[in-house]
Design an enzyme around this catalytic site. Structure first.
Site, PDB file in Angstrom:
ATOM      1  N   SER A  21       0.836  -1.200   0.000  1.00 10.43           N
ATOM      2  CA  SER A  21       0.000   0.000   0.000  1.00 10.43           C
ATOM      3  C   SER A  21       0.867   1.245   0.000  1.00 10.43           C
ATOM      4  CB  SER A  21      -0.901   0.012   1.240  1.00 10.43           C
ATOM      5  OG  SER A  21      -1.536   1.267   1.408  1.00 10.43           O
TER       6      SER A  21
ATOM      7  N   TYR B  62      -2.203  -1.196  10.382  1.00  9.86           N
ATOM      8  CA  TYR B  62      -2.346  -1.517   8.962  1.00  9.86           C
ATOM      9  C   TYR B  62      -1.106  -1.068   8.179  1.00  9.86           C
ATOM     10  CZ  TYR B  62      -4.212  -1.172   4.168  1.00  9.86           C
ATOM     11  OH  TYR B  62      -4.408  -1.278   2.806  1.00  9.86           O
TER      12      TYR B  62
END
Length: 292
Positions: A180, A193
């Site tokens: 990401s 995350y």
């Protein structure tokens, strides 16, 4: 009947029912583009895609089928979405398997790989796309249970699946992981995350240099999405939140990406078109410039 395995252990996130949010995402994420032209890049291959029921995983799975691959989908909870993707794969003339369960459980990961190999006789491509996030305003709000759960789903699962798949991957097999933009830019509300996504980037680079994989010509790469319109964010923040209403506007392009806009990158990294690429990350993020 599609093959199905079940392990229900993952807790709902952010107080929202995931299936309800998926059913009511407006506008619907776009999984396909009319402009895509397939060229048989994965003809005869067997691929396993986690998180294949919606969003990026679903778009990649459909594109793989268009390129000639049979595709096994792993998902957690959204039965209707998973079956719709499987139906689309079959409509494209390819075989589909569907597995429901928790990728944070090593036994489940082993059983999925075994079922795919038993059914199709081979496994050529592994796509690790499954992920979860739970926003918190402060690190003080990140519980041990949440921390462990996020790491189990996002990074432990990749260890489990690679361990299970590696004995079956052929010479020239491929592994594609989803990291990401948060691994590079950070995200103050997604501490755990973002940490897992940084771990995925390091895992990708390190695994690509492993002697066993290099000798067998198995390439390992990753895709780093920016803000992509999928059910994950409405489910995480709430469908009516300001975060969702302005999602993607911070990018130079001023909009979120659609899942279909990432699918060609997964095809590229899974196919021989990327035969001299390993240990790399493709950044698809609407123009945000990051190092790495």
């Amino acid at each position: 009947m599609p093959a199905t395995a079940t392990l229900e252990t993952q807790a709902p996130k952010a107080g929202y029912a995931m299936d309800d949010v998926r059913a009511n995402v407006d506008p619907k994420p776009q999984l396909e583009s009319d402009s895509y032209r397939a060229a048989g890049k994965l003809e005869g291959k067997a691929a396993l895609v986690t998180g294949g029921d919606s969003g990026i995983g679903a778009a990649a799975a459909i594109a793989f089928a268009k390129e000639g691959a049979d595709v096994a989908l792993v998902y957690y909870s959204s039965d209707d979405d998973a079956q719709a993707v499987a139906d689309r794969i079959r409509e494209l003339g390819r075989r589909a398997l569907v597995f429901k369960g928790d990728v944070g459980d090593e036994g489940f990961c082993q059983s999925v790989v075994k079922r795919v190999v038993d059914e199709w006789g081979h496994l050529d491509v592994l796509v690790n796309d499954a992920g979860e996030q739970t926003p918190q305003a402060s690190i003080l709000d990140v519980s041990q249970a949440q921390l462990v759960r996020t790491f189990q789903t996002n990074i432990f699962s990749m260890f489990f699946l690679v361990k299970a798949a590696l004995p079956h991957l052929p010479q020239g097999g491929t592994i594609v992981n989803t990291t990401s933009v948060t691994a590079y830019q950070g995200s103050p509300q997604l501490l755990d995350y973002s940490a897992t996504k940084g771990a995925i980037t390091a895992f990708t680079r390190s695994l690509s240099e492993n002697e066993e994989l290099v000798k067998r010509g198995i390439r390992v790469n990753a895709v780093a999405p920016g803000p992509i319109w999928s059910p994950l964010n409405p489910a995480s923040y709430g469908p009516d939140s300001e975060k969702v209403r302005t999602f993607g506007q911070e990018t130079p392009m001023g909009r979120p990406g659609q899942p279909y806009e990432l699918a060609p990158a997964y095809v590229f990294l899974a196919s021989e078109d990327s035969s001299y690429i390993s240990g790399q990350v493709i950044h698809i993020n609407g123009g945000m410039v990051v190092n790495g």
